[in-house]
Design an enzyme around this catalytic site. Structure first.
Site, mmCIF file in Angstrom:
data_model
loop_
_atom_site.group_PDB
_atom_site.id
_atom_site.type_symbol
_atom_site.label_atom_id
_atom_site.label_comp_id
_atom_site.label_asym_id
_atom_site.label_seq_id
_atom_site.Cartn_x
_atom_site.Cartn_y
_atom_site.Cartn_z
ATOM 1 N N ASP A 89 6.036 6.734 -11.525
ATOM 2 C CA ASP A 89 4.559 6.811 -11.491
ATOM 3 C C ASP A 89 4.082 7.941 -12.389
ATOM 4 O O ASP A 89 3.811 9.021 -11.923
ATOM 5 C CB ASP A 89 4.109 7.017 -10.030
ATOM 6 C CG ASP A 89 2.624 6.839 -9.836
ATOM 7 O OD1 ASP A 89 1.951 6.323 -10.742
ATOM 8 O OD2 ASP A 89 2.120 7.241 -8.785
ATOM 9 N N GLU A 120 -5.885 9.766 -13.332
ATOM 10 C CA GLU A 120 -5.848 8.583 -12.460
ATOM 11 C C GLU A 120 -5.607 8.977 -11.018
ATOM 12 O O GLU A 120 -6.120 8.343 -10.092
ATOM 13 C CB GLU A 120 -4.760 7.600 -12.928
ATOM 14 C CG GLU A 120 -4.798 6.239 -12.243
ATOM 15 C CD GLU A 120 -4.008 6.164 -10.942
ATOM 16 O OE1 GLU A 120 -4.231 5.216 -10.181
ATOM 17 O OE2 GLU A 120 -3.186 7.057 -10.681
HETATM 18 ZN ZN LIG Z 1 0.228 5.697 -10.671
#
Ligand SMILES: [Zn+2]
Length: 333
Positions: A89, A120
């Site tokens: 991620d 994000e």
């Molecule tokens: Zn992510």
């Protein structure tokens, strides 16, 4: 630089949300060295989205985010896995997308774009800025990457983050009738929220509520004058009816401050790919100008944001094939 080298190079540059400048510069230089046209789109004084193209009319874009959650965990590896912050991620995803785009380019496909955003993991300010970029209008399909175990996500839940605050009146704890407890009010409200039946959705699934933090009070012998709790709700319906329910539950016992929200979104299903609905949210709700969204990426959301974050090397390789296949399918369609 091969897929695993690229993943580890990106991971070795710390980039928790707000500190993405260095990794953005590195990515710009790397992509330029491969021959891409690269633009840094300013989002704040020290944050830039990275936007890369090969020609003026990219129709299919790959995107994900450059920021990670804290703390920084440097990359390590064994034969099977790459471990550390950003492995799944989302830096392994960036590496898989660039590798896929380079392969497509070798096959003569040049209408591909790359978009890598900041923030994000917090307020998606990077995606919100990217949404206003002029290239968005030329994008037909946006293949966003988040850890979906390489399945094609056809829906993702929305989020609704808020704080509930209660106030009371401080008094000596021996004379409770002289005061009013903000904590007891808050507990009552939270119990009512836990007992509430929020609407669910047959496609997106169950609406869930997490009471993430709770704080308040001054000392054990003082009636607490103030208290608050922070909640994250995973939305399966539009936010408005949920917010209305919450306001009704809280009533005049407290106040609600909305921190952020995004609606649940449906993504494009494509035949031949394993499909599912994911419970987390992404940049996609903030990129409505960037064509039809798709979502796929290597790794598991269950290890993302943990100290044990990792990605299987085999999954990274598989993701490259899947990204190439998706791009070809979309360009043909
Ligand atoms: Zn992510």
């Amino acid at each position: 630089m091969n897929l695993f080298e690229l993943t580890k190079s990106l991971m070795s540059i710390p980039s928790t949300s707000g500190e993405e400048e260095s990794v953005g510069f590195w990515l710009r230089d790397h992509l330029r060295s491969l021959g891409w046209n690269v633009e840094l789109q300013p989002v704040s004084d020290s944050q830039n989205n990275v936007i890369a193209t090969l020609n003026d009319t990219p129709r299919v874009w790959f995107s994900t985010h450059m920021d990670t959650v804290p703390p920084f965990i440097p990359p390590t590896e064994d034969d099977e896995k790459i471990y550390g912050r950003g492995s799944c991620d989302a830096k392994g995803i960036i590496a898989a997308q660039i590798t896929a785009a380079e392969q497509l380019r070798r096959e003569g496909v040049t209408d591909i774009g790359l978009l890598y955003t900041v923030e994000e993991e917090r307020a998606s300010t990077g995606a919100k800025a990217a949404n206003l970029h002029p290239l968005a209008a030329k994008c037909q399909y946006m293949i966003n990457g988040e850890p979906t175990d390489n399945d094609l996500a056809i829906g993702s839940k929305g989020t609704f983050r808020l704080i509930i605050r209660t106030t009371g009146k401080a008094a000596h704890s021996a004379y409770p009738e002289q005061g009013e407890s903000a904590i007891e009010k808050l507990i009552d409200i939270l119990n009512d929220i836990r007992a509430a039946e929020f609407p669910n959705d047959p496609f997106f699934g169950e609406t869930t509520v997490n009471i993430g933090t709770i704080s308040g009070g001054l000392a054990l012998n003082v009636i607490p004058p103030a208290a608050e709790a922070a909640l994250a709700i995973r939305l399966t319906t539009k936010r408005e009816p949920i917010e209305e329910m919450l306001r009704e539950i809280v009533g005049n016992r407290g106040e609600i401050e909305v921190l952020s929200h995004s609606e649940p979104v449906k993504m494009l299903p494509v035949e031949g790919f394993d499909q599912k609905v994911v419970r987390f949210t992404t940049d996609i709700p903030h990129l409505p100008n960037w064509g039809t969204p798709l979502l796929l990426g290597p790794g598991s959301i269950l290890v993302a944001h943990t100290k044990d974050e990792f990605v299987l090397k085999a999954d990274l390789k598989k993701a490259v094939e899947l990204y190439i296949g998706l791009a070809k399918e979309l360009r043909a369609g």
